[in-house]
Design an enzyme around this catalytic site. Structure first.
Site, PDB file in Angstrom:
ATOM      1  N   LYS A 130       0.848  -1.199   0.000  1.00 19.12           N
ATOM      2  CA  LYS A 130       0.000   0.000   0.000  1.00 19.12           C
ATOM      3  C   LYS A 130       0.886   1.252   0.000  1.00 19.12           C
ATOM      4  O   LYS A 130       0.676   2.181  -0.780  1.00 19.12           O
ATOM      5  CB  LYS A 130      -0.895  -0.016   1.237  1.00 19.12           C
ATOM      6  N   LYS A 209      -4.990 -17.808 -16.888  1.00 16.48           N
ATOM      7  CA  LYS A 209      -5.536 -18.180 -15.565  1.00 16.48           C
ATOM      8  C   LYS A 209      -6.889 -17.512 -15.315  1.00 16.48           C
ATOM      9  O   LYS A 209      -7.028 -16.300 -15.477  1.00 16.48           O
ATOM     10  CB  LYS A 209      -4.542 -17.751 -14.483  1.00 16.48           C
ATOM     11  N   LYS A 212     -10.960 -13.191 -11.412  1.00 16.03           N
ATOM     12  CA  LYS A 212     -12.044 -12.200 -11.517  1.00 16.03           C
ATOM     13  C   LYS A 212     -11.534 -10.879 -12.089  1.00 16.03           C
ATOM     14  O   LYS A 212     -12.266 -10.172 -12.762  1.00 16.03           O
ATOM     15  CB  LYS A 212     -12.771 -12.009 -10.188  1.00 16.03           C
TER      16      LYS A 212
HETATM   17  P1  ADP Z   1      -8.960 -14.298  -8.257  1.00 18.38           P
HETATM   18  O1  ADP Z   1      -7.689 -14.635  -9.004  1.00 18.38           O
HETATM   19  O2  ADP Z   1     -10.164 -14.518  -9.093  1.00 18.38           O
HETATM   20  O3  ADP Z   1      -8.903 -12.920  -7.621  1.00 18.38           O
HETATM   21  P2  ADP Z   1      -8.471 -15.178  -5.598  1.00 18.38           P
HETATM   22  O4  ADP Z   1      -7.101 -14.594  -5.673  1.00 18.38           O
HETATM   23  O5  ADP Z   1      -9.498 -14.516  -4.749  1.00 18.38           O
HETATM   24  O6  ADP Z   1      -9.043 -15.329  -7.088  1.00 18.38           O
HETATM   25  O7  ADP Z   1      -8.301 -16.703  -5.213  1.00 18.38           O
HETATM   26  C1  ADP Z   1      -8.955 -17.350  -4.139  1.00 18.38           C
HETATM   27  C2  ADP Z   1      -8.474 -18.796  -4.118  1.00 18.38           C
HETATM   28  O8  ADP Z   1      -8.825 -19.473  -5.349  1.00 18.38           O
HETATM   29  C3  ADP Z   1      -6.956 -18.929  -3.994  1.00 18.38           C
HETATM   30  O9  ADP Z   1      -6.678 -19.988  -3.105  1.00 18.38           O
HETATM   31  C4  ADP Z   1      -6.485 -19.275  -5.390  1.00 18.38           C
HETATM   32  O10 ADP Z   1      -5.357 -20.076  -5.381  1.00 18.38           O
HETATM   33  C5  ADP Z   1      -7.682 -20.018  -5.984  1.00 18.38           C
HETATM   34  N1  ADP Z   1      -7.770 -19.736  -7.427  1.00 18.38           N
HETATM   35  C6  ADP Z   1      -8.112 -18.563  -7.992  1.00 18.38           C
HETATM   36  N2  ADP Z   1      -8.092 -18.650  -9.344  1.00 18.38           N
HETATM   37  C7  ADP Z   1      -7.727 -19.910  -9.644  1.00 18.38           C
HETATM   38  C8  ADP Z   1      -7.533 -20.627 -10.879  1.00 18.38           C
HETATM   39  N3  ADP Z   1      -7.717 -20.048 -12.054  1.00 18.38           N
HETATM   40  N4  ADP Z   1      -7.155 -21.910 -10.799  1.00 18.38           N
HETATM   41  C9  ADP Z   1      -6.964 -22.529  -9.606  1.00 18.38           C
HETATM   42  N5  ADP Z   1      -7.135 -21.915  -8.419  1.00 18.38           N
HETATM   43  C10 ADP Z   1      -7.514 -20.623  -8.411  1.00 18.38           C
END
Ligand code: ADP
Ligand code: TRP
Length: 331
Positions: A130, A209, A212
């Protein structure tokens, strides 16, 4: 037959030896869940949590470091609980509770704040990032790791399943435990993080990958229309061979032997294959979607209140010892 007091004693020993180790993790609402979250995080968690005495904590006071709109804070609490119940977490097999409803968390966090130094907390990634972006961090973000240490240590937690981004926070919890134990005598267990390493990355509709932030998701609780729209947008090449991006998602749902036959039969027919994927995704998602929709606010409140009562019973006992050790108890 043993007299009652012996039976009681054996009962206690049995409980202690058969007692499962404690697992605790903190849940923060991360907005709309997608199937990458399911296969990468939720599914592995579902296969793990029943092996432990599990505590799932809604980290609502941590959320206050970023959320300032009370309506959003409240909604995110409901949404987080709904998500976990809908994917199949059984509230009779895990204690689902709300951080803010167990006041011992903020109390113990203060005691840790008084043990650690400013330079130590300045190394925290969340805070450092931050500041590096030239943004002003609130004091809550600065001391965030000590509230998280309190979350974990209050319950004699042995194992903390988290994503890689939370590794440092569990290290902070170990340090807080060690500092306290050093100064006041053995009180806290030093916990270990559990980071799933071998989990495959789920690709999004563009082949990179699923995330969101990239706008390439298939929503976990989406309607059939949402699913169809996402699947139809999956990027395919024009080689007429197997559409790899479609196949990569499809194989999460069906055994590859079965899929290989289908993809051979429908070779080059991308639309048919996408339609087959839509049907399989719908079959997988529909029960969870229905379950999520059927969960009432009253049900969420009941789960969280009962869980918070259970958590509080443990945390308040631990704090009696902690207060005595730091010297604030007069009796
Ligand atoms: P995003 O990438 O959508 O912001 P997060 O960072 O909130 O997702 O991820 C939350 C959990 O889901 C983490 O433990 C992450 O490793 C898993 N995760 C997120 N995207 C994937 C993906 N494409 N494949 C496998 N695991 C994922
Ligand atoms: N900081 C964690 C996250 O952002 C959430 C969290 C709060 C947590 N307290 C915890 C995770 C205790 C594990 C254990 O995801």
């Amino acid at each position: 037959m043993f007299p009652k007091r012996y039976r009681l004693f054996f009962g206690i020993v049995k409980n202690m030896t058969e007692g499962k180790k404690r697992l605790l993790t903190g849940l923060q609402s991360s907005g709309t869940l997608h199937i990458g979250n399911y296969f990468g995080a939720l599914k592995p968690f579902l296969s793990l949590y029943e092996q432990y005495e599990s505590f799932l904590m809604i980290a609502d006071y941590h959320a206050l470091t970023s959320l300032k709109d009370p309506k959003l804070v409240r909604e995110s609490i409901f949404n987080t609980v709904r998500d976990y119940l809908a994917v199949g977490v059984d509230p009779t097999k895990a204690v689902i509770f709300q951080q803010s409803q167990v006041q011992e968390h903020t109390e113990l966090a203060w005691i840790f704040d008084c043990l650690v130094t400013v330079p130590f907390l300045e190394l925290g990634h969340a805070y450092k990032d931050k500041v590096a972006k030239g943004l002003e961090a609130n004091a809550g973000l600065f001391t965030y790791p000590m509230l998280m240490a309190a979350d974990i240590l209050l319950y004699d937690t042995v194992i903390v399943p988290v994503g890689e981004d939370q590794r440092q926070h569990v290290e902070y919890a170990r340090e807080a435990a060690a500092k306290f134990n050093n100064n006041y005598g053995q009180t806290f267990i030093e916990p270990k993080e559990l980071i799933q390493k071998e989990i495959a990355i789920v690709p999004g509709t563009d082949g990179s990958k699923m995330s969101k932030s990239r706008g390439n998701i298939i929503p976990l609780f989406g309607t059939k229309e949402d699913i169809a729209k996402a699947v139809m947008s999956i990027v395919t090449d024009s080689s007429g061979e197997r559409p790899e991006n479609v196949y990569a998602i499809h194989k999460l749902l069906k055994p590859e032997a079965e899929l290989d036959a289908l993809y051979e039969e429908k070779k080059g027919k991308y639309k048919d294959l996408k339609e087959a994927l839509i049907e399989d995704l719908e079959a997988f998602i529909a029960p969870m979607r229905a379950k999520r929709e059927a969960i009432t606010d009253a049900e969420v409140i009941k789960v969280v209140e009962e869980g918070s009562d259970k958590a509080r019973a443990i945390a308040s006992k631990k704090m009696i010892d902690v207060r005595a050790k730091v010297g604030v108890s007069l009796k």
